[in-house]
Each structure stands twice: as C-alpha cells, then as structure tokens.
Scaffold this active site. Structure first.
Site, PDB file in Angstrom:
ATOM      1  N   HIS A 104       0.833  -1.201   0.000  1.00 27.55           N
ATOM      2  CA  HIS A 104       0.000   0.000   0.000  1.00 27.55           C
ATOM      3  C   HIS A 104       0.868   1.251   0.000  1.00 27.55           C
ATOM      4  O   HIS A 104       1.963   1.273   0.557  1.00 27.55           O
ATOM      5  CB  HIS A 104      -0.928   0.009   1.215  1.00 27.55           C
ATOM      6  CG  HIS A 104      -1.994   1.052   1.141  1.00 27.55           C
ATOM      7  ND1 HIS A 104      -1.765   2.372   1.491  1.00 27.55           N
ATOM      8  CD2 HIS A 104      -3.293   0.983   0.742  1.00 27.55           C
ATOM      9  CE1 HIS A 104      -2.878   3.065   1.319  1.00 27.55           C
ATOM     10  NE2 HIS A 104      -3.817   2.251   0.863  1.00 27.55           N
ATOM     11  N   GLU A 175      -4.900   1.569  -7.014  1.00 27.95           N
ATOM     12  CA  GLU A 175      -5.167   2.707  -6.147  1.00 27.95           C
ATOM     13  C   GLU A 175      -4.252   3.868  -6.536  1.00 27.95           C
ATOM     14  O   GLU A 175      -3.128   3.967  -6.022  1.00 27.95           O
ATOM     15  CB  GLU A 175      -4.935   2.339  -4.685  1.00 27.95           C
ATOM     16  CG  GLU A 175      -5.895   1.307  -4.135  1.00 27.95           C
ATOM     17  CD  GLU A 175      -5.856   1.249  -2.620  1.00 27.95           C
ATOM     18  OE1 GLU A 175      -6.892   1.473  -1.985  1.00 27.95           O
ATOM     19  OE2 GLU A 175      -4.773   1.006  -2.062  1.00 27.95           O
TER      20      GLU A 175
END
Length: 263
Positions: A104, A175
């Site tokens: 992430h 993302e």
C-alpha cells in the site's frame, strides 16, 4: 476460470480508524448484514475484511457462519526469527486469514517499504497460501497509458520472486496515490482504462490460477454502478465504515457481477 461467471470482489481495509471494541462491533454488524444479503448468500459478490492484527482471531469467529473472509493489512517476509513486533504469513494463515494487503502507498511512504520489501512480502504471502492484495498506482495524475505502465512496472517488481507455473491467486488493487483519501475517486474512464491494461498484462503471464483487478482510492457508493464490468470489484476504506453504505455497495456490485473471465 476461463468462460466461468466471476463474482464481484469487494474488500474493506479498516486501517487504524477503529479501536478494538469498535472493530468487533463493526464486524458483528457486517456479519448480521452478510447473513441477510442475497448477493453474498448467493455468491454474486465476495467480501473480505482486513481488520487490525489484534482483532483477527475474534473477527474470524464472528464471521465463521457467514460468507465473509478475513485478511491482514500487512505481514513480515520471514516466517520465523528475531523480528520484534512483526507477524508472519504462516501465523496469519493459521489464524484463519485468506488475504493479506501488500505494498500500500502508505506503507511505502510512511514506513519506507521499497520494491524489494514489497516483493519479499508478496512472495511470503503466496508461499503461505495467502492471496496477496497487491496495491499499485501512479503517484501523480497521469494519462491512462502512463498510469498503467507505472502499475505494471510495480507488479513486475512485486512478483519478481515468483517463478515457474501458476501459484495460487492474486488480487491487484489499483489505487492511484493521488486519489487515496481524496474527496472523489478517479474518473470512471480513467479507472476502466487503466484496469483494462492491467488485466491485459495479467492475462498473458500464465502465472496464477486466478486473479482479479479491483479499484480503490475514495471508492464509495455509486462507483461500482459507473464502472460496471470494467473492474472486478472495489477496495473500500472509510466509505465502508457505515454498514448500510457497505450493504448498498454490495448490491451495486451484484448487478454487473456475472461477467465472464476471458483470461
């Protein structure tokens, strides 16, 4: 998987927003909703939840008689050793985890995880029978082709330690960093364009038994309706804190869910 109907995939990462008791209460509410939601009960939508480490065991118990699966937000690249404060993929699997988030943007930015660390963690996940949720995305807003190239470069690096024939499953969470925590997600045209190119790349790798490409980055109610079969699902954050909103998103995902895998 070729030619078979593929359910939509939704994931929720709770990050560090909830305390322990708040997390478990949210899980109970989601479990109650999941027992009643036809899209989950009929398998049109798959849902996984990533709570904080200390909540994994009770969360697994709460979701035991529901279709909801659990996973972790992080793992260490080694299974054993003097790594104070770390949690291994082997321990996560033993706990009941099926998924684990890897790479992430916040882990990269705040904790300094580079491509080497991300690759080692992805390898550890796969070696322990976990499905890595590999987060990829361009840092600054860019055209579709440039954004996709950045994502594919990150995927190549993250999967560089995996060789040979197919090794389980992987979820790619697209993302774009500039959209994380923003007031609005990226445009539907941008999302579907980038995801199409990521899918195209994955389809020719012959590396995994199954794969999905989902979108995260200020994803919330209404987005899945816009994207339709242009993505395999969504990776949700704060918009899933409201269980009613999560239920609504699951309903939206069910409508275009019966797409056909062409890879």
């Amino acid at each position: 998987m070729k030619g078979e109907p593929k359910p939509a995939l939704l994931g929720v990462s709770l990050k560090l927003y909830f305390g322990h008791n708040e997390t478990l209460q949210w899980c109970r509410e989601v479990a109650d909703m999941a027992k009643r939601h036809p899209a989950l009960q009929e398998g049109d939508v798959k849902l996984f939840v990533l709570p904080s480490f200390q909540a994994l065991v009770p969360a697994n118990q709460i979701f035991a008689d529901t279709p909801v699966l659990i996973g972790a937000q992080n793992l260490h690249w080694q299974n054993k050793g003097a790594y104070t404060g770390e949690v291994s993929g082997a321990a996560l699997r033993e706990t009941g985890c099926r998924y684990v988030e890897v790479g992430h943007a916040e882990r990269r930015r705040i904790f300094g995880e580079d491509d080497t660390v991300v690759a080692a963690k992805a390898h550890a996940a796969l070696q322990n029978g976990l499905i890595p949720v590999l987060c990829v995305g361009e840092i600054e807003e860019a055209p579709v082709e440039a954004a996709a190239a950045a994502c594919i470069g990150q995927l190549r690096s993250a999967l560089s330690l995996e060789t040979g024939k197919s090794t389980g499953a992987v979820v790619v969470a697209y993302e774009p960093v500039w959209a994380i925590g923003a007031s609005n997600p990226a445009s539907a045209e941008h999302i579907t364009g980038v995801c199409a190119l990521i899918r195209e790349w994955l389809s020719i790798q012959n590396q995994f038994d199954d794969w999905s490409v989902i979108y995260g980055g200020s994803a919330g109610p209404g987005l899945m309706t816009q994207l339709g079969p242009g993505v395999d699902g969504l990776f949700l954050g704060r918009f899933a804190h409201d269980v009613d909103a999560l239920s609504s998103i699951i309903g939206e995902a069910a409508r275009p869910a019966k797409i056909t895998r062409t890879a």
